[in-house]
Design an enzyme around this catalytic site. Structure first.
Site, PDB file in Angstrom:
ATOM      1  CE  LYS A  71     110.160 -24.419 149.129  1.00 45.51           C
ATOM      2  NZ  LYS A  71     109.911 -25.334 150.203  1.00 45.51           N
ATOM      3  CE1 TYR A 101     130.087   4.883 149.584  1.00 46.52           C
ATOM      4  CE2 TYR A 101     128.889   2.787 149.261  1.00 46.52           C
ATOM      5  CZ  TYR A 101     128.924   4.053 148.936  1.00 46.52           C
ATOM      6  OH  TYR A 101     128.121   4.560 147.912  1.00 46.52           O
TER       7      TYR A 101
HETATM    8  C1  LIG Z   1     110.433 -26.324 150.485  1.00 47.33           C
HETATM    9  C2  LIG Z   1     109.652 -27.909 150.549  1.00 47.33           C
HETATM   10  C3  LIG Z   1     110.320 -28.780 150.009  1.00 47.33           C
HETATM   11  C4  LIG Z   1     111.656 -28.850 148.998  1.00 47.33           C
HETATM   12  O1  LIG Z   1     112.588 -29.177 150.154  1.00 47.33           O
HETATM   13  P1  LIG Z   1     114.271 -29.425 149.375  1.00 47.33           P
HETATM   14  O2  LIG Z   1     114.780 -29.828 150.929  1.00 47.33           O
HETATM   15  O3  LIG Z   1     114.279 -28.240 148.933  1.00 47.33           O
HETATM   16  O4  LIG Z   1     114.090 -30.485 148.602  1.00 47.33           O
HETATM   17  C5  LIG Z   1     109.418 -30.036 150.031  1.00 47.33           C
HETATM   18  N1  LIG Z   1     108.243 -30.072 150.765  1.00 47.33           N
HETATM   19  C6  LIG Z   1     107.931 -28.844 151.423  1.00 47.33           C
HETATM   20  C7  LIG Z   1     106.597 -28.918 152.256  1.00 47.33           C
HETATM   21  C8  LIG Z   1     108.670 -27.811 151.377  1.00 47.33           C
HETATM   22  O5  LIG Z   1     107.862 -26.589 151.845  1.00 47.33           O
END
Ligand SMILES: *Cc1c(COP(=O)(O)O)cnc(C)c1O
Length: 366
Positions: free
Chosen positions: A37, A262
């Site tokens: 993701k 700035y």
């Molecule tokens: C983002 C997510 C993960 C991955 O988690 P990590 O801590 O990055 O390994 C696993 N399961 C769900 C439901 C998530 O939203």
């Protein structure tokens, strides 16, 4: 790549190393879901997917569009969409993505769509809330879920899953063990009334590290693939995957009493050599890193950021560093630098990586 100077290099071998590191912590039959993701934690989801597709069983994305991007790039592996909406159902099916159905609104909408289409044994996933209190059915929903599933042969429950709230935190061990036990109890109730056994999974990266006994049928690896465990020792076993670099655009000699940037926030108290770098807060370099809170690496030496971070540029102090226009600059090439940046920005590496803007060109080092 020659015409891009500020680039994020994704190290394919490091990703594979990290995947293998977690594999050896797991039973040989445990399946692996790679979480890609948010552009593969700020890298490039399609590239990450191509690197690991032969070695994992599943991918997960947060939103439907992210799954479509993978499908359009030719990824054939099953893709779990963690956070679909009713509005996405037609596209989910069109691209053969697998929805997480997390409450009755989306569950019933999907069953209705599946009935009307009609779909046959379409793979779905059911998520239960066991304490994160974010997305997911409650255990009290089980009877109603089962009644509706019984009425439909349009869907096939591919997995039942949950997500831990504090898998990285040793102080929350009791809570986490409770979550795992409650999940196991939910699964038992579901299994008791189904004539097949969907896969079950609850562990994310730090869950794999801290609660390997709860690996069940599959684990969901996110940040671990990208080089971060939940402590220094684990992270040291992993390889850095994201290297952010740029070059020097201009060198200035600043006289004592003159200022840089700035609001004139850096005032030279001695003769200072500064370098201007083409990366700024619009690229994900937080303004919190200005005024010597952050540094870059030039010729293996730390160059503190001086003055305020601009939208498209930062200036660094290179008084004692041998460098010139065009010299390579490392923003980070090691997990410790990303952790330092995160610490200075009062955040976690997840946010540093996913906050790198799409303006930065990505490329894969193989
Ligand atoms: C983002 C997510 C993960 C991955 O988690 P990590 O801590 O990055 O390994 C696993 N399961 C769900 C439901 C998530 O939203």
């Amino acid at each position: 790549m020659k015409n891009h100077v500020t680039v994020l290099e994704i190290d394919a071998n490091a990703v594979l190393h990290n995947l293998n590191y977690f594999k050896q912590k797991l039973q040989p039959e445990t399946k692996i879901l790679a979480v890609v993701k948010a552009f593969g934690y700020g890298s490039n989801a399609v590239e990450i997917a191509k690197i690991v597709e032969d070695k994992v069983d599943y991918f997960a994305v947060a939103y439907c569009d992210e799954g479509i991007e993978l499908r359009e790039a030719g990824i054939k592996t099953p893709i779990l969409v963690l956070h679909p909406q009713v509005q996405n159902i037609a596209e989910i099916v069109k691209y053969r993505l697998e929805p997480n159905l997390y409450n009755f609104t989306i569950f019933e909408a999907f069953l209705k769509y599946a009935d009307e289409a009609p779909l046959i044994n379409y793979p779905i996933h059911i998520k239960f809330n066991t304490g994160l209190n974010r997305l997911g059915f409650w255990h009290t929903d089980i009877p109603n879920i089962l009644i509706q599933l019984k009425k439909s042969n349009n869907v096939f429950v591919q997995s039942i899953f949950s997500h831990l709230a504090a898998s990285e935190d040793p102080n929350e061990q009791e809570f986490t063990v409770n979550q795992i036990n409650n999940f196991a109890y939910i699964v038992k109730q579901m299994y008791g009334h189904m004539d097949y056994k969907p896969m079950i999974h609850i562990l994310n990266t730090s869950g794999v590290i801290n609660y390997p006994k709860a690996q069940f049928d599959m684990v969901r690896l996110g940040i671990g693939l990208y080089g971060f465990g939940n402590d220094e020792k684990e992270t040291a076993n992993l390889k850095n995957t994201h290297t952010l670099k740029s070059i020097i655009s201009q060198i200035n000699i600043i006289q004592p009493g003159e200022t840089v940037g700035y609001n004139r926030s850096f005032v030279a108290n001695k003769l200072t050599k500064s370098a201007t770098i083409p990366i700024g807060h619009a690229d994900g370099i937080s303004r919190k890193l200005g005024n010597k809170n952050g540094f870059l690496i030039i010729n293996n030496q730390p160059a503190p950021i001086i003055g305020n971070v601009c939208m498209d540029m930062i200036m660094v102090d290179v008084t004692n560093i041998d460098c010139k226009v065009g010299t390579e600059v490392i923003v980070f090439n090691h997990q410790q630098q990303i952790e330092y940046m995160a610490h200075k920005c009062e955040t976690i590496p997840y946010e540093i990586l996913t906050g790198l803007s799409r303006r930065i060109k990505r490329f894969v080092k193989r």
